[in-house]
Motif scaffolding. Structure first.
Motif: not given
Lengths: 740, 288
Positions: A264, A266-267, A663-664, A666-668, A670-671, B2, B188
């Motif tokens: 997924d 995140a992984e 640590a970040n 996720q697409m929310t 990691y910008i 998950r 952003r």
């Protein structure tokens, strides 16, 4: 050769399938009896595995569990060095180290099971960045943490420092960057003791092929790797898919069932490779007229926990470190060091964006200290036909980087803007500061030095039953247009219709090894081989007197069918031959590093919010000379996408590391820039420097010059000296604070 | 995904009564799902029984009377953005809705869900605070009105019992303002969670600031009204205003932290800068 198709915007070969949703990506596929896999990973950055605990809330009998005991061959991911295991044995070197594999028919049980396994570890102290690694805070790799070191020397820099008019030194940093292809990594495998077949999302089927032979102790013909429709790669699917394919196949072999192993988001973000963080020290000597007298660069990359491709990434970074500028005395020391983070890997630009950022930023600083216009300063030092670059390669083609520059200046109205913005910024009560900045650079196409000779790529072509031509190559379509440009090139070489060329699926049982889909080599190197292979088909038909030298597409089909009737099949294979006059000294890093370079000048315009320090790129002009453009819309799209990715690299994309782990993830959080954050990106291709349809790579080019141009513009807007990317508003605020 | 699906039960409520009755049996409500589904996907949503309230008519619609605009809790950001009276009288709410997520989130996410999710980084709540909103809260046994200003009591803590639902958000129409200010500072331009955001309204004359209201998100455990800072500006002539003093007071009212999105330092600095921008806008308006 008449060119009917090359240079035109033909429809994408697989376009209809993609826009109608018919293309099958790996997660769209299911097989009878297929079960699902998951990877259990370490959660400490360094240590020794003591014991693995399975909680009793799970019925483990239902699961297929793969440990190192289940590996039939060697537990190493074959790449450059054999130091990375498919599954950690005792030693853990980073937080995402795979330790166990699980599979179950019910996908939804997997996460629950993964969370019910506890790895008991004796932790060891770990190191997480370049400084800690260089200072040998802990020794984790070899005896000095150095994965690879190169030294490029030209002339003698030491003779220059004492007599130079000015010497300017500074340090620069670049951060990690996630490739963020739209399709996550995934594989499906079927395997038993005799053979292994893997389908999946990938750039390099033969890398996986090579890695799975020793893992399963099977010969080449017993391993089959098939690429499925792939949603982007950017280098991120160059080396890591070998691990996923190996894991899926190990599970499949044990379960005796097909296994799908999908990551997924995140992984995929936390465990797979990213762009290498870098640290560069620059020292440049100039005379009073701004001539470059000496360049001394110390370039260091953070390679992460294993060797992987870091040595090669480092090589490209080092070779591009002094840019497209002439200088008699150059010293480039380049090192890749180990840390306890997941290995960093291939990513568009491959080391060059890091070193080019440092160099272009430093040129701005030198120009400032000389009180010279940064444009003039660069221009007078540009490489020209006959000059020698850093590795001593003589530039043979009639380079006119000054013309590329002039076009960029004209299209961006650089000088007018600069004046206008200076006035604007000095007004009272402005809410945004505006600036314009520029970078000039070049990028070598294809593998470095003798790389293409070692690869010895092979491309084939064959006639199909209905008299058409099919191209056989392992070069993958990953969204960049491989299928389309190969078809254009083949159609023109044969003088037949575009629709009469088909592309075989990259399947190692059907296509020869045309090398990896990396390094901007597909169009230039493999494209040439496609041309030769299909010409072999034509020549055979001519020699068989089935065709005359002038023919129509229909006549070609008739001749082909007749040939197949008479002789059964027609397949031609051709192998790469290095161009004449290319010499590379691998030991001393001297000679012709690349057989062709693409040249470019990029100009960025930004505004900076006075209240929030937010930076917005308002306009972007990308001018490049890439030789012959095969498909203008695809080429423009590549440049636009690369510039957007470069803007992300410059201003948005910040991998937050905690304890050696992203640590970040996720697409929310990691910008990456959205379409609202991207400017109008204006792409121009300058006239080719030489006639004769020479093609150079374009894919990596836009990653190199965007960040330095954007940051140069921020510096112009704010007057702050910026030495790192990503430059977040938080960082810019600190720069303001430093000076007040 | 998950989450382990068999550990979740979701029942769709037929009516408000039905929903409240199910909530008495300790089922938890889910509206648009734009917050909960993110947790669910990552396997971080607590397993258990949920009640789907998304289609309940009694929680929908925007009603306007002489005293109030009453917004049903299930009103989406898209509906807020398009509502004419809200555009005219409560423009900060439209601005906030416009910069929340992206179009898909705006079509699905609800204002009631946003309030009950109680994120200190939520975009719309600062606008509700400066417009003196109150909340009509219902349960199977009755209803109550709570001033929104008092609703959030701590990080993810609020005056909402497990068996209660927010039914309506009421905005009083009597207050008129010369200037409405809303600024989201995200990571952003779209699809971003706030680093901080600020809503402000001001009443002023050519001589003085009569009254201003300021609310901030992402600088404290809850969204907050900054009443001490507001008081500093109240009934002051322009020449008497020392904006540095206002910023100093503001800093005593906020408690910013470092997180994945931004830093404490940045949040404090930019909160002060936004007060500056708000004040600059007031003076500009005044000079025109």
């Amino acid at each position: 050769m008449n060119k009917k198709w090359v240079g035109t915007n033909v429809p994408r070969k697989e376009g209809i399938e993609k826009v109608t949703g018919k293309s099958k990506y790996i997660d769209d596929l299911t097989f009878p009896d297929m079960i699902y896999g998951i990877t259990v990973r370490s959660d400490v950055p360094r240590g020794t595995i003591r014991k693995i605990h399975f909680a009793d809330n799970i019925n483990w009998d239902e699961f297929t569990i793969v440990t190192i005991e289940d590996i039939p061959g060697e537990n190493v991911v074959t790449l450059i060095e054999s130091d990375q295991p498919f599954l950690a044995d005792k030693e853990i070197r980073h937080q995402q180290e795979p330790i166990l594999l699980l599979a179950h028919p019910d996908k939804s049980l997997l996460e629950e099971a993964r969370r019910s396994i506890r790895i008991e570890v004796d932790e060891l102290p770990a190191i997480f960045n370049i400084e800690e690694s260089l200072n040998k805070k802990q020794i984790i790799y070899s005896d000095d943490n150095i994965i690879k070191e190169y030294l490029i020397t030209k002339g003698n820099t030491d003779d220059v420092w004492d007599s130079a008019y000015k010497i300017v030194s500074e340090e620069y940093h670049t951060g990690a960057q996630e490739q963020l292809y739209i399709e996550n990594n995934g594989m499906i495998a079927i395997a038993n003791d005799e053979e292994v077949t893997v389908w999946g999302s990938m750039q390099c089927p033969y890398y996986i092929h090579k890695a799975l032979m020793p893992l399963f102790d099977l010969p080449a013909e017993k391993i089959r790797i098939i690429q499925t429709a792939t949603g982007g790669g950017f280098g991120g699917k160059e080396e890591y898919p070998s691990i996923i394919a190996g894991h899926a196949a190990l599970l499949a072999r044990k379960a005796q069932k097909p296994v799908k192993l999908m990551y997924d988001r995140a992984e995929d973000m936390v465990a797979t490779t990213k762009r290498h963080p870098s640290h560069t020290r620059q020292k440049i000597a100039v005379d009073e007229n701004g001539k470059l007298l000496a360049i001394d660069i110390d370039f260091v990359l953070d390679g992460g926990a294993y060797t992987t491709l870091s040595a090669v990434v480092l090589s490209r970074g080092a070779i591009h470190a002094a840019g497209p500028y002439a200088c008699e005395n150059i010293r480039i020391r380049a090192r890749a060091v180990a840390t306890n983070t997941p290995p960093q890997g291939a990513f568009r630009g491959f080391g060059a964006p890091q070193s080019i950022f440092a160099f272009e930023r430093h040129l701005d600083l030198v120009a400032k200290q000389l009180n010279m216009c940064p444009v003039e300063f660069r221009k007078q030092n540009f490489l020209q036909q006959g000059s020698l670059n850093a590795t001593g390669q003589k530039i043979e083609e009639e380079v006119r980087l000054d013309k590329v520059l002039d076009l960029a200046l004209e299209k961006s109205q650089y000088f007018a803007k600069k004046k206008q913005f200076a006035v604007h910024n000095s007004q009272k009560n402005v809410k945004t500061y505006k600036g314009v900045g520029l970078a000039s650079f070049y990028h070598g196409a294809g593998f470095t030095g003798s790389g293409e000779v070692y690869l010895a790529s092979i491309v084939g072509a064959r006639l199909t039953a209905d008299g058409k031509v099919k191209v056989l190559a392992a070069s993958t379509e990953i969204g960049q247009g491989t299928n389309t440009i190969f078809s254009q090139i083949a159609a023109d070489a044969l003088g037949i219709d575009y629709d009469m060329v088909e592309i075989e699926t990259p399947d190692t049982s059907k296509v020869p090894n045309s090398g990896p889909t990396v390094a901007s080599r597909t169009c230039m190197i493999v494209g040439k081989l496609v041309e030769s292979a299909v010409c072999g088909i034509r020549d055979t038909l001519l020699k068989s007197n089935l065709l005359t030298s002038e023919y129509t597409s229909q006549q070609f089909i008739t001749a082909s069918k007749k040939y197949l009737e008479d002789f059964g099949e027609l397949k031609i294979f051709v192998k790469y031959k290095p161009p004449a006059g290319i010499h590379w000294d691998e030991k001393n890093y001297r000679g012709s590093a690349y057989s062709a370079y693409a040249w470019a000048v990029y100009v960025a315009e930004v505004s900076v919010d006075k209240y929030t320090y937010e930076m917005q790129v308002d306009d972007f002009v990308a001018v490049q000379e890439v030789g012959e453009v095969v498909h203008p819309i695809l080429a423009q799209g590549q440049i636009e996408g690369g510039v957007a990715q470069g803007i992300g690299y410059a201003l948005y994309e910040d991998v937050v590391w905690r304890n050696g782990q992203m640590a970040n993830n996720q697409m929310t959080n990691y910008i990456i820039p959205t379409s609202l954050d991207a400017p109008d990106i204006r792409v121009f291709f300058s006239e080719p420097f030489q006639p004769g349809g020479v093609r150079k790579g374009i894919g990596e080019l836009p990653m190199d010059g965007t960040a330095p141009a954007v940051i140069s513009a921020v510096e112009n807007a704010t007057g702050k000296h910026v030495c790192h990317v990503p430059l977040r508003p938080e960082d810019l605020m600190m720069l303001y604070r430093k000076e007040t | 995904m998950r989450a382990y699906l068999p550990k979740y039960n979701l029942t769709t409520a037929k009516s408000l009564e039905h929903a409240l009755q199910m909530m008495n049996d300790s089922k938890r409500p889910i509206a648009g799902g734009t917050d909960l589904m993110v947790l669910f996907d990552m396997g971080n949503l607590p397993p258990g029984d949920y009640v789907n309230i998304h289609r309940i008519p009694d929680l929908q619609g925007i009603e306007v009377n002489d005293d109030y605009v009453e917004i049903g809790a299930l009103t989406t950001y898209s509906q807020l953005r398009q509502h004419e009276i809200i555009q005219q009288e409560f423009p900060c709410i439209c601005e906030a809705a416009k910069v929340t997520g992206g179009v898909a989130i705006q079509n699905r996410g609800t204002i009631g869900g946003n309030i009950a999710n109680a994120s200190p980084a939520a975009d719309t709540p600062p606008a509700l605070l400066v417009y003196d909103a109150d909340l009509k809260i219902v349960s199977a046994t009755g209803e109550k009105i709570v001033a929104y200003e008092n609703f959030h009591t701590g990080y993810k803590q609020m005056q909402l019992a497990k068996n209660e639902l927010i039914q309506r958000i009421r905005l009083p129409r009597k207050n008129k303002h010369n200037l409405h200010y809303y600024r989201k500072v995200g990571t952003r331009k779209a699809q971003a969670i706030s680093k901080l955001c600020m809503a402000g309204v001001a009443n002023f004359t050519p001589e003085k600031i009569v009254q201003i209201k300021i609310a901030l998100a992402s600088v404290a455990p809850t969204v907050i009204r900054c009443k001490k800072t507001e008081a500093y500006f109240c009934e002051k002539q322009y020449a008497q205003i020392d904006i540095c003093e206002a910023k100093r007071i503001l800093q005593t009212e906020i408690a910013a932290i470092d997180d994945l999105r931004s830093t404490k330092e940045y949040r404090i600095q930019v909160a002060c800068n936004l007060i500056q921008e708000f004040f600059d806008l007031i003076t500009e308006e005044n000079n025109e």
